[in-house]
Design a protein around this motif. Sequence first.
Motif, PDB file in Angstrom:
ATOM      1  N   TYR A 156       0.802  -1.221   0.000  1.00  0.00           N
ATOM      2  CA  TYR A 156       0.000   0.000   0.000  1.00  0.00           C
ATOM      3  C   TYR A 156       0.836   1.271   0.000  1.00  0.00           C
ATOM      4  O   TYR A 156       0.400   2.300  -0.507  1.00  0.00           O
ATOM      5  CB  TYR A 156      -0.955  -0.004   1.194  1.00  0.00           C
ATOM      6  CG  TYR A 156      -1.931  -1.157   1.145  1.00  0.00           C
ATOM      7  CD1 TYR A 156      -2.862  -1.249   0.112  1.00  0.00           C
ATOM      8  CD2 TYR A 156      -1.898  -2.169   2.098  1.00  0.00           C
ATOM      9  CE1 TYR A 156      -3.750  -2.309   0.041  1.00  0.00           C
ATOM     10  CE2 TYR A 156      -2.779  -3.236   2.029  1.00  0.00           C
ATOM     11  CZ  TYR A 156      -3.692  -3.309   1.008  1.00  0.00           C
ATOM     12  OH  TYR A 156      -4.552  -4.363   0.924  1.00  0.00           O
ATOM     13  N   ASN A 157       2.014   1.243   0.564  1.00  0.00           N
ATOM     14  CA  ASN A 157       2.891   2.416   0.544  1.00  0.00           C
ATOM     15  C   ASN A 157       3.723   2.373  -0.726  1.00  0.00           C
ATOM     16  O   ASN A 157       4.523   1.461  -0.935  1.00  0.00           O
ATOM     17  CB  ASN A 157       3.796   2.404   1.783  1.00  0.00           C
ATOM     18  CG  ASN A 157       4.534   3.719   1.967  1.00  0.00           C
ATOM     19  OD1 ASN A 157       4.766   4.452   1.004  1.00  0.00           O
ATOM     20  ND2 ASN A 157       4.900   4.015   3.202  1.00  0.00           N
ATOM     21  N   ASN A 436      -1.490  -1.031  -7.466  1.00  0.00           N
ATOM     22  CA  ASN A 436      -1.821   0.184  -6.715  1.00  0.00           C
ATOM     23  C   ASN A 436      -1.125   1.425  -7.263  1.00  0.00           C
ATOM     24  O   ASN A 436      -1.561   2.556  -7.004  1.00  0.00           O
ATOM     25  CB  ASN A 436      -1.444   0.006  -5.239  1.00  0.00           C
ATOM     26  CG  ASN A 436      -2.358  -0.961  -4.530  1.00  0.00           C
ATOM     27  OD1 ASN A 436      -3.439  -1.269  -5.025  1.00  0.00           O
ATOM     28  ND2 ASN A 436      -1.930  -1.461  -3.383  1.00  0.00           N
ATOM     29  N   TYR A 439      -3.280   4.631  -9.779  1.00  0.00           N
ATOM     30  CA  TYR A 439      -4.433   5.100  -9.011  1.00  0.00           C
ATOM     31  C   TYR A 439      -5.065   6.313  -9.691  1.00  0.00           C
ATOM     32  O   TYR A 439      -4.535   6.870 -10.661  1.00  0.00           O
ATOM     33  CB  TYR A 439      -4.013   5.457  -7.586  1.00  0.00           C
ATOM     34  CG  TYR A 439      -2.907   6.479  -7.493  1.00  0.00           C
ATOM     35  CD1 TYR A 439      -3.186   7.848  -7.511  1.00  0.00           C
ATOM     36  CD2 TYR A 439      -1.575   6.082  -7.365  1.00  0.00           C
ATOM     37  CE1 TYR A 439      -2.173   8.795  -7.431  1.00  0.00           C
ATOM     38  CE2 TYR A 439      -0.556   7.021  -7.275  1.00  0.00           C
ATOM     39  CZ  TYR A 439      -0.860   8.375  -7.309  1.00  0.00           C
ATOM     40  OH  TYR A 439       0.141   9.302  -7.236  1.00  0.00           O
ATOM     41  N   ASP A 444      -5.031   6.156  -2.455  1.00  0.00           N
ATOM     42  CA  ASP A 444      -6.023   5.268  -1.847  1.00  0.00           C
ATOM     43  C   ASP A 444      -7.112   4.859  -2.828  1.00  0.00           C
ATOM     44  O   ASP A 444      -7.851   3.898  -2.574  1.00  0.00           O
ATOM     45  CB  ASP A 444      -6.673   5.959  -0.637  1.00  0.00           C
ATOM     46  CG  ASP A 444      -5.705   6.098   0.517  1.00  0.00           C
ATOM     47  OD1 ASP A 444      -4.786   5.256   0.622  1.00  0.00           O
ATOM     48  OD2 ASP A 444      -5.844   7.058   1.307  1.00  0.00           O
ATOM     49  N   ASN A 446      -7.407   3.115  -5.663  1.00  0.00           N
ATOM     50  CA  ASN A 446      -6.744   2.182  -6.589  1.00  0.00           C
ATOM     51  C   ASN A 446      -7.607   0.949  -6.802  1.00  0.00           C
ATOM     52  O   ASN A 446      -8.595   0.710  -6.094  1.00  0.00           O
ATOM     53  CB  ASN A 446      -5.354   1.791  -6.085  1.00  0.00           C
ATOM     54  CG  ASN A 446      -5.401   1.182  -4.695  1.00  0.00           C
ATOM     55  OD1 ASN A 446      -5.920   0.100  -4.505  1.00  0.00           O
ATOM     56  ND2 ASN A 446      -4.851   1.894  -3.710  1.00  0.00           N
ATOM     57  N   LYS A 449      -8.010  -1.798  -3.752  1.00  0.00           N
ATOM     58  CA  LYS A 449      -8.940  -1.408  -2.690  1.00  0.00           C
ATOM     59  C   LYS A 449     -10.374  -1.325  -3.208  1.00  0.00           C
ATOM     60  O   LYS A 449     -11.328  -1.616  -2.475  1.00  0.00           O
ATOM     61  CB  LYS A 449      -8.503  -0.076  -2.089  1.00  0.00           C
ATOM     62  CG  LYS A 449      -7.266  -0.184  -1.205  1.00  0.00           C
ATOM     63  CD  LYS A 449      -7.000   1.106  -0.460  1.00  0.00           C
ATOM     64  CE  LYS A 449      -5.831   0.953   0.497  1.00  0.00           C
ATOM     65  NZ  LYS A 449      -5.553   2.195   1.267  1.00  0.00           N
TER      66      LYS A 449
END
Length: 495
Positions: A156-157, A436, A439, A444, A446, A449
């Motif tokens: 996620y990062n 991810n 995006y 966030d 993406n 998710k």
Amino acid sequence: MEDSKRLEEGFGNGTKRATIANDQDKKVAETVHGNEEKSRTTLDLPEEQKEEKPLIKHKTKRVATLDAFRGLTIVLMILVDDAGEAYPRIDHSPWNGCTLADFVLPFFLFIVGVAVALALKRIPEVKSAIRKIILRTLKLLFWGILLQGGYSHAPYNLSYGVDMKHIRWCGILQRIALVYFVVALIEALTTKLRPTSLKSGHFSIFTAYKWQWIGGFVAFVIYMVTTFSLFVPDWSFVVYKDDNAERYTVKCGMRGHLGPACNAVGYVDRQVWGINHLYAEPVWARLRACTFSSPGSGPFREDAPSWCRAPFEPEGLLSSVSAIVTGTIGIHYGHVLIHYKGHAERLKQWVLMGVSLLIVACVLHFTDAIPINKQLYSFSYVCFTAGAAAVVFSGLYILIDVWGLRTPFLFLEWIGMNAMLVFVMAAQGIFAAFVNGWYFKNPDNNLVKWIQQHVFIDVWKSERLGTLLYVIFAEITFWAVVSGILHKLGIYWKL
């Protein structure tokens, strides 16, 4: 007269040898002529008749259980890593005890041992084998540090990079590398002592490979003596938060302690690696003494002990020495596979040892002599997880290789054949991080998710159930299909 007689005998023998030689030449000529006729006849046959007599190539029968067991371990890793937060009961045990997640690494080490025994069954040249063992060990160490040292912030990062003052030197692949190096090196160096056949008796296979067991016993002694005799003094650490640094002190001054604060396993890692190079978020923070959210994660209690905030290395040096015993047990199971050809004999050896290990583990744990503990890699934990691996391996062997129920487990075989690829891309989140990276407006927003939220959580009206189904279908099933396609194309990523 004697000379004449010998001369006559010599001529006679020479004539006889000449006659034999002529007969042999005649046979060779007939054979060559026959082969030429046979070759011409074969070449002149129609294509349909040529295919009726194919060239037979003798191949070693592959034990499908090996790949299926390896695939099962990868599946368990993905499940507990990505669904463990939603279901803390399957996540790593905060300290004593054993959950589903705690079986993953020992299962890896067990199958590494089995694979080493089969891979080094025949060693044409010992020096070449040792070079390959060293090279593979270095590859595992490289990928371990790259993926778990802090350089990768997936999934996620989207940033990357690590401060070398805080790089983590230990990890899953690093532990596998150490165990592989030791058991494979012993196996290679004792190749000339390896028996071609076993003597009669149940313990003959143990005596035949005594050096492997001696290596495992030495690792056991080093771990036990260090754990129970090393004096652990008081120690301190610093927690950095929002540009503020706060120092905490842990009072110890004891030896033989098996709790979180003052055990020898943590002390060795603090001395060898340095406290800044240890895992910063140990699972003991989920203990009841640390948070009211136990066994899940949550804010620390006001009266939480100082060690709740401290770093601890779950794949540290001393605990990795203990893990060598798991690899030794695995290599024994590989030796059984090599020397015993009948299913009944193999299963007898495997199940008997597996059940014995489980009994020893339960006795040690429930008498509080040596609790089952993954973080310390205690001896009871070695016995319990190795015994469980033996039982599961035997069960898969019965289903797949004995009963021939291979189709239901093909997806495990496919994943097992490309275990390294799935480990890196799925378990370490590299593929998810790549997705991810594409995006919309903010990181966030993406695809990963969006699928998790709208396809699973919103549909089932439950974050826990939605997360579990996402892991099963969007991750495990997806990578099973990808692995199957790669298998059909003959593409494998191996170190």
